[in-house]
Scaffold this motif. Structure first.
Motif, PDB file in Angstrom:
ATOM      1  N   HIS A   1      -3.372  -3.027  -3.334  1.00 16.71           N
ATOM      2  CA  HIS A   1      -2.846  -3.729  -2.155  1.00 16.71           C
ATOM      3  C   HIS A   1      -1.541  -4.453  -2.498  1.00 16.71           C
ATOM      4  O   HIS A   1      -1.361  -5.632  -2.222  1.00 16.71           O
TER       5      HIS A   1
ATOM      6  N   GLY B   1       0.785  -1.222   0.000  1.00 15.61           N
ATOM      7  CA  GLY B   1       0.000   0.000   0.000  1.00 15.61           C
ATOM      8  C   GLY B   1       0.821   1.277   0.000  1.00 15.61           C
ATOM      9  O   GLY B   1       0.291   2.363   0.192  1.00 15.61           O
TER      10      GLY B   1
ATOM     11  N   GLU C   1      -1.925   1.393  -2.834  1.00 15.19           N
ATOM     12  CA  GLU C   1      -3.000   1.216  -1.861  1.00 15.19           C
ATOM     13  C   GLU C   1      -4.205   0.539  -2.497  1.00 15.19           C
ATOM     14  O   GLU C   1      -4.778  -0.403  -1.925  1.00 15.19           O
TER      15      GLU C   1
END
Length: 366
Positions: free
Chosen positions: A189, A59, A186
């Motif tokens: 992921h 992230g 982010e």
């Protein structure tokens, strides 16, 4: 402003602001005009998901920096190899390293599960992958992450993938680029590693100013890793062993990790992780092994041209013969080794019946 006394020490009293309070403070704010505004009571705290604890967070984006020939690519591929045996996927984006002559052989040496590693390089007919300053200008990167379902994305080097409108030295270009990479990491992921070279200006080398371009690049990264020659190791003249140190110079998400070290033995096709004392970045930023002057660079370049002429048209020449041929031009073994590395010379290791290394055969890449 008046002073009040606390424990006998005079401290300033709190200032009085003439701002009328909300009649009923809102628990949540929603504004179409400012979609990024949120009340902190609505934010749920999350633990950091570390791909490599304290070094590489998901992230977010991590910066790996160092001079040429210190093993930055080896380090990145070694991390990818370790992750590959945990079922985690890596997308390696690089135009510098030839896939057949460099990436594939290194992954084999590292013992990687290559079914979990993907390599990307630009194909002229398809255009060039460029990093941008927003989600929309990073569509190519997003597509590659989605296709590979990558846990780790490595972009090497940064200056090889900047769009024509972006200036590496301008904070107003580099900060939004870093912010965009963080948003991409982010949303997907995944962890993103960006590789950057050190600046040539030795006098300006500090942990925060060591890399090429704007300081905003390092400021955007949540973790910064510096790689350089190990200060406790004397490099052999034949360049047969390269020992480098991995220094964790910045971590905004947790403690800085202790240093790690690795050793490259190109004639033996070996990569070895090593224990080391904890080393601060300043020890490698201004070390004598980094002070490669312009005269030495010119010598390596000229040695490369002579080496190319010696190897041209040959299916392979023994290392000893190569050294002998270049010695006639006045080049020592270390200079020849550096020239060979810059030409991506292919080396086939020769062994005797006992498995001991007896030499190698050199040839130009196909």
């Amino acid at each position: 402003m008046t002073e009040s006394s606390v424990g006998g020490v005079g401290t300033p009293a709190q200032p009085a602001f003439d701002i009328p309070p909300f009649a009923t403070p809102p628990a949540s704010l929603v504004s179409p005009r400012y979609p990024g505004l949120i009340n902190c009571a609505d934010i749920e705290a999350e633990a950091i998901d570390w791909l490599w604890k304290y070094f590489i967070p998901r992230g977010n984006f991590t910066l790996v920096e160092g001079d040429p020939d210190v093993g930055k690519s080896w380090f990145c591929l070694a991390v990818a190899a370790l992750l590959s045996h945990q079922g985690k996927r890596t997308l390696y984006i690089c135009n510098e390293d030839p896939q057949k002559q460099t990436i594939a052989p290194r992954l084999e040496i590292l013992g990687a599960d290559t079914t979990n590693i993907f390599a990307y390089r630009d194909v002229a007919a398809r255009g060039k992958l460029m990093l941008g300053t927003s989600i929309s200008t990073n569509r190519g990167l997003l597509d590659l992450i989605a296709l590979t379902r990558a846990d780790l994305v490595i972009v090497s080097p940064l200056d090889g993938f900047l769009g024509p409108s972006l200036n590496m030295n301008r904070a107003e270009d580099m900060r939004p680029m870093g912010d965009a990479l963080t948003i991409i990491a982010e949303q997907a992921h995944c962890a993103v590693i960006v590789v950057r070279h050190f600046t040539k200006r030795l006098e300006s080398r500090t942990p925060l100013h060591a890399g090429l371009g704007s300081i905003s690049i390092g400021a955007s990264a949540r973790s910064v890793i510096h790689i350089g020659p190990h200060p406790d190791f004397t490099q052999p003249d034949d360049y047969s062993i390269v020992r480098s140190v991995v220094i964790h110079s910045k971590n905004n998400l947790g403690p800085r990790e202790r240093s790690h070290a690795f050793e490259l033995r190109p004639f033996e096709n070996k990569f070895i992780w090593l224990p080391t004392r904890n080393i601060e970045a300043q020890e490698i930023l201004m070390g004598p092994s980094l002070k490669l002057r312009s005269e030495e660079k010119a010598e390596i370049h000229q040695a490369g041209e002579n080496l190319r002429a010696v190897l041209a048209g040959s299916p392979g020449i023994a290392q000893a013969e190569v050294f002998l041929a270049l010695d006639k031009f006045g080049y020592n073994k270390r200079t020849v080794q550096r020239a060979a590395a810059r030409l991506s010379v292919q080396r086939t290791v020769l062994r005797n019946k006992k498995g001991q290394v007896t030499g190698s055969i050199w040839k130009l890449p196909d």
